[in-house]
Design an enzyme around this catalytic site. Structure first.
Site, mmCIF file in Angstrom:
data_model
loop_
_atom_site.group_PDB
_atom_site.id
_atom_site.type_symbol
_atom_site.label_atom_id
_atom_site.label_comp_id
_atom_site.label_asym_id
_atom_site.label_seq_id
_atom_site.Cartn_x
_atom_site.Cartn_y
_atom_site.Cartn_z
ATOM 1 N N TYR A 37 0.834 -1.194 0.000
ATOM 2 C CA TYR A 37 0.000 0.000 0.000
ATOM 3 C C TYR A 37 0.870 1.246 0.000
ATOM 4 O O TYR A 37 1.850 1.340 0.743
ATOM 5 C CB TYR A 37 -0.910 0.008 1.234
ATOM 6 C CG TYR A 37 -2.060 0.982 1.122
ATOM 7 C CD1 TYR A 37 -3.288 0.584 0.609
ATOM 8 C CD2 TYR A 37 -1.911 2.306 1.503
ATOM 9 C CE1 TYR A 37 -4.335 1.478 0.494
ATOM 10 C CE2 TYR A 37 -2.949 3.212 1.394
ATOM 11 C CZ TYR A 37 -4.162 2.796 0.888
ATOM 12 O OH TYR A 37 -5.193 3.684 0.772
ATOM 13 N N HIS A 193 -9.278 6.625 7.216
ATOM 14 C CA HIS A 193 -8.365 5.646 6.627
ATOM 15 C C HIS A 193 -7.690 4.739 7.655
ATOM 16 O O HIS A 193 -6.837 3.923 7.290
ATOM 17 C CB HIS A 193 -7.286 6.360 5.815
ATOM 18 C CG HIS A 193 -7.806 7.027 4.569
ATOM 19 N ND1 HIS A 193 -8.232 8.331 4.553
ATOM 20 C CD2 HIS A 193 -7.976 6.553 3.321
ATOM 21 C CE1 HIS A 193 -8.630 8.645 3.330
ATOM 22 N NE2 HIS A 193 -8.492 7.592 2.566
ATOM 23 N N ARG A 223 -5.004 8.626 -8.148
ATOM 24 C CA ARG A 223 -4.300 7.409 -7.764
ATOM 25 C C ARG A 223 -5.235 6.244 -8.043
ATOM 26 O O ARG A 223 -6.418 6.435 -8.349
ATOM 27 C CB ARG A 223 -3.905 7.428 -6.284
ATOM 28 C CG ARG A 223 -5.090 7.376 -5.340
ATOM 29 C CD ARG A 223 -4.684 7.461 -3.873
ATOM 30 N NE ARG A 223 -3.858 6.335 -3.461
ATOM 31 C CZ ARG A 223 -4.348 5.199 -2.965
ATOM 32 N NH1 ARG A 223 -5.661 5.009 -2.827
ATOM 33 N NH2 ARG A 223 -3.552 4.237 -2.575
ATOM 34 N N ASN A 225 -6.551 2.291 -6.546
ATOM 35 C CA ASN A 225 -6.607 1.326 -5.456
ATOM 36 C C ASN A 225 -7.296 0.086 -6.012
ATOM 37 O O ASN A 225 -7.977 0.156 -7.038
ATOM 38 C CB ASN A 225 -7.373 1.904 -4.268
ATOM 39 C CG ASN A 225 -7.206 1.083 -3.007
ATOM 40 O OD1 ASN A 225 -6.223 0.357 -2.852
ATOM 41 N ND2 ASN A 225 -8.172 1.158 -2.110
ATOM 42 N N GLU A 265 -10.282 0.935 -8.323
ATOM 43 C CA GLU A 265 -10.823 2.270 -8.119
ATOM 44 C C GLU A 265 -9.860 3.303 -8.701
ATOM 45 O O GLU A 265 -8.681 3.341 -8.320
ATOM 46 C CB GLU A 265 -11.004 2.564 -6.632
ATOM 47 C CG GLU A 265 -12.017 1.671 -5.932
ATOM 48 C CD GLU A 265 -12.026 1.861 -4.427
ATOM 49 O OE1 GLU A 265 -12.895 1.251 -3.777
ATOM 50 O OE2 GLU A 265 -11.159 2.607 -3.909
ATOM 51 N N TYR A 316 -7.330 -7.434 4.862
ATOM 52 C CA TYR A 316 -7.958 -6.125 4.745
ATOM 53 C C TYR A 316 -8.759 -6.007 3.450
ATOM 54 O O TYR A 316 -9.846 -5.420 3.425
ATOM 55 C CB TYR A 316 -6.892 -5.038 4.810
ATOM 56 C CG TYR A 316 -7.377 -3.665 4.420
ATOM 57 C CD1 TYR A 316 -8.260 -2.963 5.235
ATOM 58 C CD2 TYR A 316 -6.952 -3.065 3.230
ATOM 59 C CE1 TYR A 316 -8.719 -1.696 4.870
ATOM 60 C CE2 TYR A 316 -7.396 -1.810 2.864
ATOM 61 C CZ TYR A 316 -8.282 -1.133 3.690
ATOM 62 O OH TYR A 316 -8.722 0.118 3.322
ATOM 63 N N LYS A 317 -8.242 -6.569 2.379
ATOM 64 C CA LYS A 317 -8.917 -6.500 1.084
ATOM 65 C C LYS A 317 -9.966 -7.598 0.904
ATOM 66 O O LYS A 317 -10.562 -7.724 -0.170
ATOM 67 C CB LYS A 317 -7.879 -6.540 -0.048
ATOM 68 C CG LYS A 317 -7.041 -5.271 -0.121
ATOM 69 C CD LYS A 317 -6.063 -5.302 -1.267
ATOM 70 C CE LYS A 317 -5.286 -3.986 -1.363
ATOM 71 N NZ LYS A 317 -6.131 -2.854 -1.778
#
Length: 346
Positions: A37, A193, A223, A225, A265, A316-317
Site C-alpha cells: 500500500y 483511513h 491514484r 486502489n 478504483e 484487509y482486502k
C-alpha cells in the site's frame, strides 16, 4: 458520434459484461510483481485518447446501467447520501465540476448552457433536461449534490478543510468496497483511513494529508486502489454484507474465471473553488479473470502479486475466503517468464 450504453445489472442475474474495448482500457493497477500500500499520487492530467484518463471524469459503456443501479440503492437506503448542513457551497461546487466536465468532454451526450445564474442542463443518455438558477435549491428537484450525483459514475466524498485536516462531510456512496459512508460521515482524514494495515506506522497518511491540504484549484491529482470481488456487484457496502458476504465462498478453481473480478478504483481529487473543499471521486472498474487473461501479462502479474501479498493486506482486502481458488485458476497461466515493469497489455 453517440456512445453505446450496455443494458446490464449488478445484482440478481449479474448480466454485467465488458466489451473488448472496455477490457483494453481497464486501469490495470500493477506495475511490478509485488504490491504494498502506498499513496501513489500523480497529476490528473489528460491521458491517451480512449483511455480512462482521457477526461477528468470518465463516462463509458456502463454509464446508464450504473446510474440505474445507484437509483436502486438510494431507493432502498437513502443514508448512502450524506450532506451536512454547512456543505451547501460544496454541493454547488460539485454540481458545477460534474456538469462542466461532462459537457466539455462528451458534448454529444451532455449539454450545458449558462446565462448568468440561469443554467440549462441536458443529459441525453438519462433523458434529463432541466433549467435552474445556480445557487437556488428551490429550482432543482432535489439538493444540487444529490441531483448531479445521480448522473455520474462512481462514488464521491467531499472533504471539508478546516483545522489543518479534512473531514468527510458530504458524500454519495452506493458502490463501496465494504465500508459505510453513514458511519464515516464527519470523520477526519486519518480516522477515515485508519483500518488500512501498517499505513499509519509507515506515515503514509501523514504525508498524504500534508500533500492534499496544499492541493491547488485547477490541479487535480489521481491514484488507483484495488480489491477483488466474487460476482460483479457494485454495492458491497458494510450495510449489505448479509447480501453479498456469502458470494465469497462460492468461488472455485473451476468457476473463478467467470465469477471472480479484479475491482480497481480510479480515485481523483479536485479542489473546489467556492467552498475550498476537496472532491474525492472513487470510480470503480471491474474485469473478470477470464477477460483479464486475454492479456497474458496481466494474468501472470496478478498471480505473482497475490502470491506475495502480505497476509494483513489480503485480510484487509477481503481476499482470504477465495484467494486460493483464484491462485489455482491463475497458476497455469504463469509460465515464469520475466515481466518488465509496466501495465500495458501488449
Amino acid at each position: 458520434m453517440n456512445m453505446a450504453f450496455n443494458e446490464e445489472t449488478f445484482r440478481g442475474d449479474f448480466t454485467f459484461r465488458n466489451s473488448p474495448e472496455s477490457v483494453r482500457r481497464f486501469p490495470y493497477p500493477f506495475e511490478e510483481d509485488e504490491y504494498m500500500y502506498s499513496v501513489n499520487i500523480e497529476q490528473h492530467t489528460p491521458g491517451a485518447p480512449g483511455s480512462v484518463f482521457e477526461h477528468p471524469i470518465d463516462v463509458d459503456e456502463h454509464y446508464v446501467a450504473e446510474c440505474k443501479e445507484r437509483a436502486i440503492v438510494l431507493s432502498e437506503d437513502h443514508t448512502r447520501c450524506v450532506a451536512l448542513p454547512h456543505m451547501m457551497d460544496a454541493q454547488w461546487d460539485t454540481l458545477e465540476l460534474v456538469m462542466t466536465s461532462l459537457s466539455e468532454s462528451y458534448p454529444s451526450e451532455f449539454q450545458l448552457t449558462i446565462d448568468g445564474d440561469n443554467w440549462h442542463w441536458v443529459n441525453k443518455p438519462l433523458g434529463i433536461e432541466d433549467r435552474f438558477v445556480f445557487g437556488d435549491v428551490s429550482t432543482l428537484p432535489m439538493e444540487p449534490f444529490e441531483y448531479v450525483m445521480r448522473q455520474v459514475q462512481g462514488d464521491w466524498v467531499i472533504m471539508d478543510q478546516r483545522d489543518n485536516d479534512l473531514y468527510a462531510d458530504l458524500g454519495m456512496v452506493t458502490g463501496q468496497a465494504d465500508w459505510s459512508v453513514a458511519f464515516d460521515a464527519g470523520m477526519s482524514f486519518k480516522e477515515w483511513h485508519a483500518p488500512v494495515p501498517h499505513a499509519p506506522e509507515m506515515g503514509i497518511f501523514d504525508r498524504a494529508l500534508k500533500y492534499l491540504l496544499h492541493l491547488q484549484y485547477g490541479s487535480p491529482v489521481r491514484r488507483t486502489n484495488w480489491r477483488m470481488c466474487v460476482n460483479p456487484r457494485l454495492d458491497t457496502s458494510s450495510e449489505t454484507y448479509d447480501v453479498w458476504g456469502t458470494d465469497n465462498v462460492s468461488a472455485t478453481k473451476e468457476n473463478a474465471g467467470d465469477k471472480v473480478f479484479l475491482r480497481v478504483e480510479l480515485q481523483a481529487l479536485f479542489r473546489l473553488p467556492r467552498s475550498n473543499a476537496i472532491a474525492f471521486s472513487i470510480r470503480t472498474y471491474m474485469v473478470s479473470l477470464a477477460d483479464l487473461a486475454t492479456y497474458p501479462r496481466w494474468a501472470k502479474r496478478l498471480n505473482r502479486v497475490l502470491r506475495s501479498l502480505h497476509p494483513d493486506l489480503a485480510e484487509y482486502k477481503g481476499l482470504n475466503s477465495f484467494k486460493q481458488p483464484v491462485l489455482d485458476w491463475l497458476e497455469p497461466l504463469d509460465d515464469g517468464a520475466f515481466l518488465e515493469k509496466g501495465t500495458h497489455p501488449e
